[in-house]
Enzyme design. Structure first.
Site, PDB file in Angstrom:
ATOM      1  N   HIS A  30      69.915  89.968  46.520  1.00 54.60           N
ATOM      2  CA  HIS A  30      69.404  91.119  45.777  1.00 54.60           C
ATOM      3  C   HIS A  30      68.120  90.742  45.030  1.00 54.60           C
ATOM      4  O   HIS A  30      67.149  91.488  45.034  1.00 54.60           O
ATOM      5  CB  HIS A  30      70.457  91.622  44.789  1.00 54.60           C
ATOM      6  CG  HIS A  30      71.696  92.152  45.463  1.00 54.60           C
ATOM      7  ND1 HIS A  30      72.114  93.448  45.324  1.00 54.60           N
ATOM      8  CD2 HIS A  30      72.599  91.550  46.282  1.00 54.60           C
ATOM      9  CE1 HIS A  30      73.234  93.633  46.031  1.00 54.60           C
ATOM     10  NE2 HIS A  30      73.534  92.487  46.607  1.00 54.60           N
ATOM     11  N   ASP A 132      68.654  97.692  40.872  1.00 58.28           N
ATOM     12  CA  ASP A 132      69.750  97.555  41.806  1.00 58.28           C
ATOM     13  C   ASP A 132      70.804  98.594  41.415  1.00 58.28           C
ATOM     14  O   ASP A 132      71.083  98.768  40.224  1.00 58.28           O
ATOM     15  CB  ASP A 132      70.332  96.140  41.689  1.00 58.28           C
ATOM     16  CG  ASP A 132      71.182  95.792  42.891  1.00 58.28           C
ATOM     17  OD1 ASP A 132      70.756  94.937  43.676  1.00 58.28           O
ATOM     18  OD2 ASP A 132      72.282  96.375  43.051  1.00 58.28           O
ATOM     19  N   ALA A 337      66.430  76.024  52.590  1.00 56.93           N
ATOM     20  CA  ALA A 337      65.768  76.097  53.899  1.00 56.93           C
ATOM     21  C   ALA A 337      64.751  77.229  53.928  1.00 56.93           C
ATOM     22  O   ALA A 337      64.990  78.291  53.364  1.00 56.93           O
ATOM     23  CB  ALA A 337      66.813  76.323  54.984  1.00 56.93           C
ATOM     24  N   GLN A 339      63.954  79.871  55.529  1.00 56.20           N
ATOM     25  CA  GLN A 339      64.544  80.701  56.598  1.00 56.20           C
ATOM     26  C   GLN A 339      63.542  81.575  57.375  1.00 56.20           C
ATOM     27  O   GLN A 339      63.581  81.582  58.608  1.00 56.20           O
ATOM     28  CB  GLN A 339      65.671  81.566  56.024  1.00 56.20           C
ATOM     29  CG  GLN A 339      66.326  82.472  57.069  1.00 56.20           C
ATOM     30  CD  GLN A 339      67.669  83.006  56.613  1.00 56.20           C
ATOM     31  OE1 GLN A 339      68.578  82.250  56.304  1.00 56.20           O
ATOM     32  NE2 GLN A 339      67.794  84.310  56.580  1.00 56.20           N
ATOM     33  N   TRP A 357      72.267  91.427  54.536  1.00 55.88           N
ATOM     34  CA  TRP A 357      71.214  92.351  54.978  1.00 55.88           C
ATOM     35  C   TRP A 357      69.842  91.686  55.031  1.00 55.88           C
ATOM     36  O   TRP A 357      69.037  91.946  55.920  1.00 55.88           O
ATOM     37  CB  TRP A 357      71.221  93.621  54.128  1.00 55.88           C
ATOM     38  CG  TRP A 357      70.327  94.690  54.664  1.00 55.88           C
ATOM     39  CD1 TRP A 357      69.348  95.350  53.979  1.00 55.88           C
ATOM     40  CD2 TRP A 357      70.313  95.238  56.007  1.00 55.88           C
ATOM     41  NE1 TRP A 357      68.734  96.262  54.807  1.00 55.88           N
ATOM     42  CE2 TRP A 357      69.303  96.206  56.053  1.00 55.88           C
ATOM     43  CE3 TRP A 357      71.047  94.972  57.173  1.00 55.88           C
ATOM     44  CZ2 TRP A 357      69.009  96.933  57.217  1.00 55.88           C
ATOM     45  CZ3 TRP A 357      70.759  95.697  58.322  1.00 55.88           C
ATOM     46  CH2 TRP A 357      69.748  96.660  58.340  1.00 55.88           C
ATOM     47  N   SER A 359      69.254  88.553  55.798  1.00 52.21           N
ATOM     48  CA  SER A 359      69.224  87.748  57.020  1.00 52.21           C
ATOM     49  C   SER A 359      69.086  88.651  58.243  1.00 52.21           C
ATOM     50  O   SER A 359      68.342  88.336  59.171  1.00 52.21           O
ATOM     51  CB  SER A 359      70.490  86.891  57.139  1.00 52.21           C
ATOM     52  OG  SER A 359      70.480  85.885  56.149  1.00 52.21           O
ATOM     53  N   GLU A 362      65.471  89.860  58.435  1.00 51.66           N
ATOM     54  CA  GLU A 362      64.549  88.801  58.853  1.00 51.66           C
ATOM     55  C   GLU A 362      64.711  88.516  60.337  1.00 51.66           C
ATOM     56  O   GLU A 362      63.750  88.358  61.077  1.00 51.66           O
ATOM     57  CB  GLU A 362      64.777  87.535  58.012  1.00 51.66           C
ATOM     58  CG  GLU A 362      64.217  87.710  56.606  1.00 51.66           C
ATOM     59  CD  GLU A 362      64.571  86.608  55.619  1.00 51.66           C
ATOM     60  OE1 GLU A 362      64.108  86.686  54.479  1.00 51.66           O
ATOM     61  OE2 GLU A 362      65.326  85.670  55.988  1.00 51.66           O
ATOM     62  N   ASP A 378      79.183  94.216  52.812  1.00 54.64           N
ATOM     63  CA  ASP A 378      78.557  95.027  53.863  1.00 54.64           C
ATOM     64  C   ASP A 378      78.482  94.291  55.203  1.00 54.64           C
ATOM     65  O   ASP A 378      78.148  94.884  56.226  1.00 54.64           O
ATOM     66  CB  ASP A 378      77.152  95.447  53.420  1.00 54.64           C
ATOM     67  CG  ASP A 378      76.287  94.256  53.001  1.00 54.64           C
ATOM     68  OD1 ASP A 378      76.838  93.278  52.458  1.00 54.64           O
ATOM     69  OD2 ASP A 378      75.068  94.297  53.224  1.00 54.64           O
ATOM     70  N   GLN A 379      78.782  92.993  55.198  1.00 60.14           N
ATOM     71  CA  GLN A 379      78.497  92.173  56.383  1.00 60.14           C
ATOM     72  C   GLN A 379      79.274  92.577  57.644  1.00 60.14           C
ATOM     73  O   GLN A 379      78.692  92.585  58.737  1.00 60.14           O
ATOM     74  CB  GLN A 379      78.702  90.695  56.038  1.00 60.14           C
ATOM     75  CG  GLN A 379      77.743  90.236  54.930  1.00 60.14           C
ATOM     76  CD  GLN A 379      78.188  88.982  54.210  1.00 60.14           C
ATOM     77  OE1 GLN A 379      79.062  88.272  54.698  1.00 60.14           O
ATOM     78  NE2 GLN A 379      77.602  88.700  53.054  1.00 60.14           N
TER      79      GLN A 379
END
Ligand SMILES: *[C@@H]1O[C@H](CO)[C@@H](O)[C@H](O)[C@H]1NC(C)=O
Length: 490
Positions: A30, A132, A337, A339, A357, A359, A362, A378-379
């Site tokens: 977030h 948020d 990392a 990413q 979200w 990831s 991206e 949410d995944q």
């Protein structure tokens, strides 16, 4: 869509009239999305203030990737005291409940946020709060001096399917079969915190979504319906991309290693900042990757504590001799990392992901197919979006079997399917085509760019009518704010 004349007229002029105050939820996925949004808005010449407690501003800045933060103002509120227990890697429920003390602590900043907004409102003609949804209660007392917009860090597919489920109505769009249930996605104790936001969320003037209509159009349309939006405006302005060139940005040694690998030959494995794997899970993951014989970069870190600067972090252990055995074809990253750089690297051809979200966005933008292993929130629905709707990925394990240990053989098989099969090649091609569409949406003439321009024209509009909602303008129905659906995006 809306004319951009207002914003191009004079950047100086705008910055004096409109001040934007951004209030994120303290959770990496977030913080990152709201920071990206802040940088994007400041690139339009708007004066943007990123307001959180000092440690979260520090965390957001430290982990920023490819962002131009020069013109951004960070306002540190004093950090209230809260517990910062370690995550429990052995829990079968992967929701990061260890972050909850920090979220409750943020509630004590309500008054300070209100005072800050009031102070700003004396210098500007209009103060715009972007928060948020799960921080609605924190900005509530500031509302008389500002107009507020909720920025959703989740997919429109997840959000809309959750809302329709809560309404107890059949979903208006045909759905894939065997959908994962919402059961087990978010613990009840977390719903209690989320429920505190429901009433304050009614004061928002509109919604922003970090998605684009070119991929989630039908679901964005659903969210614009009267029964959900209740006459509020909605803008789908994503995906928000890093503004700087990524290659120049990072010197991480895993990128040097990637440079030496063949095109699209490496799978990137990371479960984000909120997932702690148990020793047993790590062992299966290690053996699975080793036996797949595919090249990999594996980010192996423990989940964030509520305060990431606070003391000891568990160092997850690998099986004996693992790193020596895989030295030719794999690399394990223990630190932060880069990413986006990894995903955009030509040697990367797959992503094993928890489907947060961030990831997902991206990966979609960089054209990398996903081996989807959702952990919470949410995944599971994001994984459906990726694998069943956009068709750019494979499921590692069904959500209904979330409490079972995922065996090395399962991991080995899925990695081979994604990286070394015709099926995988088709997914990669599909992902690349989708990436081109998504990127175009953020360019001049694209849908997301048009909506962003429209949002900016809206908040910088010249009529300076009173924007504070009066009690009569607050909608009475609560269907428009099923904010339980906003819980996580990391
Ligand atoms: C998790 O389980 C392992 C044994 O599998 C044990 O050594 C470790 O202490 C446990 N960790 C926690 C936080 O309970």
């Amino acid at each position: 869509m809306a004319s951009c004349n207002d914003i191009h007229e004079s950047k100086e002029h705008i910055s004096k009239e409109v001040v934007v105050i951004v209030v994120p939820l303290p959770a990496q996925g977030h913080l990152n999305q709201l920071l990206q949004l802040s940088c994007l808005l400041s690139s339009y010449g708007l004066q943007v203030h990123f307001v959180s407690s000092a440690i979260y501003n520090r965390q957001a800045k430290l982990r920023a990737n490819g962002l131009d933060m020069d013109k951004l103002h960070f306002h540190d509120l004093p950090t209230p005291a809260f517990q910062s227990p370690p995550p429990n890697p052995n829990s079968t429920n992967k929701f990061p409940t260890q972050l909850q003390p920090a979220w409750y602590a943020m509630l004590s900043l309500r008054q300070l946020v209100a005072e800050y907004v009031e102070h700003m409102s004396k210098q500007a003609k209009r103060v715009v709060i972007i928060h948020d949804p799960v921080m609605a209660a924190v900005v509530q007392e500031a509302i008389p001096n500002a107009e507020s917009y909720a920025f959703n860090c989740v997919s429109a597919y997840y959000y809309s399917s959750f809302v329709w489920e809560s309404l107890g109505k059949p979903f208006p769009i045909e759905q894939p079969k065997n959908l994962p249930s919402f059961k087990g996605c978010v613990p009840d104790e977390v719903f209690k915190f989320v429920a505190l936001q429901e009433e304050p969320l009614k004061y928002r003037a509109g919604y922003l979504f970090n998605t684009c209509r070119d991929i989630e159009g039908p679901y964005v349309d659903l969210l614009e319906r009267e029964e959900v939006a209740e006459n509020r405006k909605l803008w789908a302005i994503g995906p928000i991309l890093p503004s700087k060139s990524l290659s120049a940005n990072s010197q991480h040694k895993c990128l040097e290693w990637l440079d030496k690998q063949a095109p699209k030959s490496v799978i990137y494995v990371s479960f984000g900042t909120m997932t702690s794997l148990s020793d047993e899970e790590i062992k299966e993951q290690a053996i699975g990757l080793e036996q797949s014989k595919q090249k990999f970069i594996w980010v192996l870190r423990d989940a964030d504590k509520a305060n990431v600067f606070d003391g000891e972090v568990r160092r997850p252990e690998l099986p004996d001799g693992f790193e020596e055995r895989v030295v030719e074809f794999g690399t394990v990253v223990r630190d932060w990392a880069p990413q986006p750089e990894i995903l955009s690297h030509p040697s990367t051809g797959g992503f094993m992901s928890h489907c947060g979200w961030n990831s997902c966005l991206e990966s979609i933008t960089m054209g990398v197919p996903i081996a989807a292993w959702p952990m919470h929130s949410d995944q599971p629905r994001n994984a459906v979006l990726i694998t069943e709707i956009l068709k750019t990925g494979l499921i590692v394990r069904e959500w209904e079997r979330r409490e079972e240990l995922v065996k090395a053989s399962t991991i080995e098989n899925i990695v081979r399917r994604l990286m070394a099969s015709e099926e995988g090649n088709t997914l990669r091609k599909q992902a690349e085509e989708l990436a081109a569409v998504v990127r175009r949406s953020t360019e001049e003439g694209g849908t997301s760019k048009a909506e962003l321009d429209s949002f900016i024209a809206h908040i910088t509009r010249h009529n300076m009518d009173s924007v504070s909602p009066t009690s009569s303008s607050i909608p009475s129905s609560s269907t428009g704010c099923n904010i339980s659906s906003h819980v996580s995006a990391a």
